[in-house]
Write a protein that holds these residues in place. Sequence first.
Motif, PDB file in Angstrom:
ATOM      1  N   HIS A  27       7.062 -21.007  43.911  1.00  0.00           N
ATOM      2  CA  HIS A  27       6.289 -20.756  45.126  1.00  0.00           C
ATOM      3  C   HIS A  27       7.007 -21.318  46.356  1.00  0.00           C
ATOM      4  N   LEU A  28       7.701 -22.442  46.153  1.00  0.00           N
ATOM      5  CA  LEU A  28       8.518 -22.986  47.251  1.00  0.00           C
ATOM      6  C   LEU A  28       9.644 -22.016  47.569  1.00  0.00           C
ATOM      7  N   THR A  77      14.019 -37.862  49.152  1.00  0.00           N
ATOM      8  CA  THR A  77      13.046 -37.648  50.215  1.00  0.00           C
ATOM      9  C   THR A  77      11.732 -37.200  49.583  1.00  0.00           C
ATOM     10  N   ALA A  78      10.688 -38.007  49.766  1.00  0.00           N
ATOM     11  CA  ALA A  78       9.382 -37.621  49.229  1.00  0.00           C
ATOM     12  C   ALA A  78       8.817 -36.505  50.093  1.00  0.00           C
ATOM     13  N   PHE A  79       8.352 -35.412  49.482  1.00  0.00           N
ATOM     14  CA  PHE A  79       7.782 -34.345  50.319  1.00  0.00           C
ATOM     15  C   PHE A  79       6.330 -34.023  50.009  1.00  0.00           C
ATOM     16  N   THR A  80       5.805 -34.532  48.881  1.00  0.00           N
ATOM     17  CA  THR A  80       4.367 -34.385  48.658  1.00  0.00           C
ATOM     18  C   THR A  80       3.929 -35.294  47.516  1.00  0.00           C
ATOM     19  N   GLU A 210       8.806 -30.059  55.787  1.00  0.00           N
ATOM     20  CA  GLU A 210       7.845 -29.525  56.755  1.00  0.00           C
ATOM     21  C   GLU A 210       6.717 -28.745  56.087  1.00  0.00           C
ATOM     22  N   GLU A 211       7.054 -27.939  55.068  1.00  0.00           N
ATOM     23  CA  GLU A 211       6.036 -27.038  54.526  1.00  0.00           C
ATOM     24  C   GLU A 211       5.812 -27.162  53.026  1.00  0.00           C
ATOM     25  N   GLY A 212       6.709 -27.885  52.355  1.00  0.00           N
ATOM     26  CA  GLY A 212       6.625 -27.975  50.901  1.00  0.00           C
ATOM     27  C   GLY A 212       5.307 -28.566  50.428  1.00  0.00           C
ATOM     28  N   GLY A 213       4.840 -29.610  51.111  1.00  0.00           N
ATOM     29  CA  GLY A 213       3.603 -30.275  50.704  1.00  0.00           C
ATOM     30  C   GLY A 213       2.425 -29.314  50.682  1.00  0.00           C
ATOM     31  N   ASP A 214       2.261 -28.546  51.756  1.00  0.00           N
ATOM     32  CA  ASP A 214       1.141 -27.595  51.835  1.00  0.00           C
ATOM     33  C   ASP A 214       1.242 -26.537  50.743  1.00  0.00           C
ATOM     34  N   LEU A 215       2.445 -26.019  50.530  1.00  0.00           N
ATOM     35  CA  LEU A 215       2.621 -24.982  49.512  1.00  0.00           C
ATOM     36  C   LEU A 215       2.258 -25.516  48.129  1.00  0.00           C
ATOM     37  N   VAL A 216       2.757 -26.715  47.807  1.00  0.00           N
ATOM     38  CA  VAL A 216       2.484 -27.294  46.483  1.00  0.00           C
ATOM     39  C   VAL A 216       0.978 -27.521  46.307  1.00  0.00           C
ATOM     40  N   GLN A 217       0.329 -28.029  47.337  1.00  0.00           N
ATOM     41  CA  GLN A 217      -1.110 -28.305  47.219  1.00  0.00           C
ATOM     42  C   GLN A 217      -1.902 -27.004  47.080  1.00  0.00           C
TER      43      GLN A 217
END
Length: 234
Positions: A27-28, A77-80, A210-217
């Motif tokens: 999905h990422l 780098t932590a992204f989510t 920038e966007e990985g966190g939202d996509l994963v959630q």
Amino acid sequence: AVADLAGMVRGHLRLAVTTTAKYFAPHLLGGFSRRYPGVEIRLEVSNRENVLERLAANEDELAIMGRVPKGMNVTGTAFTENPLVVVAPPEHPLVGEGEITPERLAEEPFVVREAGSGTRLAMEQYFAERGLSLKGSMELGSNETIKQAVMAGLGLSVLSWHTLSLERTTGRLVVLDVAGFPLKRHWYAVHLKEKKLSVVARTFLDFLTEEGGDLVQQVASGEVVPEATYEAGR
Ligand code: PGA
């Protein structure tokens, strides 16, 4: 103008993810590819040990994993967030109980991931910190097999929340309310410190933060990523 710039990012990206990240990694990549269609991505899915070896040998530029390895010259780098939870089959007697104690939990048989799995390490640490050891555990080498084993009544398990969206939404597995859970971990993008990232890898890393966190959630909560819907006639 932004679209023009995105079109200028071209090249290859060699990426590796640990097996638990395979639930959201596509999905990422989907989100990234729609933005940067000129980038060709090769994704390797493997266990933590292999992912680290490949990184050290420069076979992949970036890796996504649940822990930044110590004793290796890498930057993470932590992204989510990556919450780990205890899962049970819906008919299990502990379902519906509040604040289950670690002592009570340790009396249950467990199904655990293979040695070298980050999920397994975190689970072992939880029990070790409380002076507990598991009575009986069966070792199974993948998240999918573990989920089936828990459904089959072979034991409880600790899994990343991100592996569970289908089973939770269909009620095939239930998350137990256990003291100290969810274990709070993160997903990291990791690369060799001495290696200068390519423009493509740097762009992907920026996209992740920038966007990985939202996509994963979104994926974890079972939502459909809106851009992924097909346009008629395409
Ligand atoms: P794993 O993933 O349990 O599949 O190794 C999580 C991690 O990388 O820590």
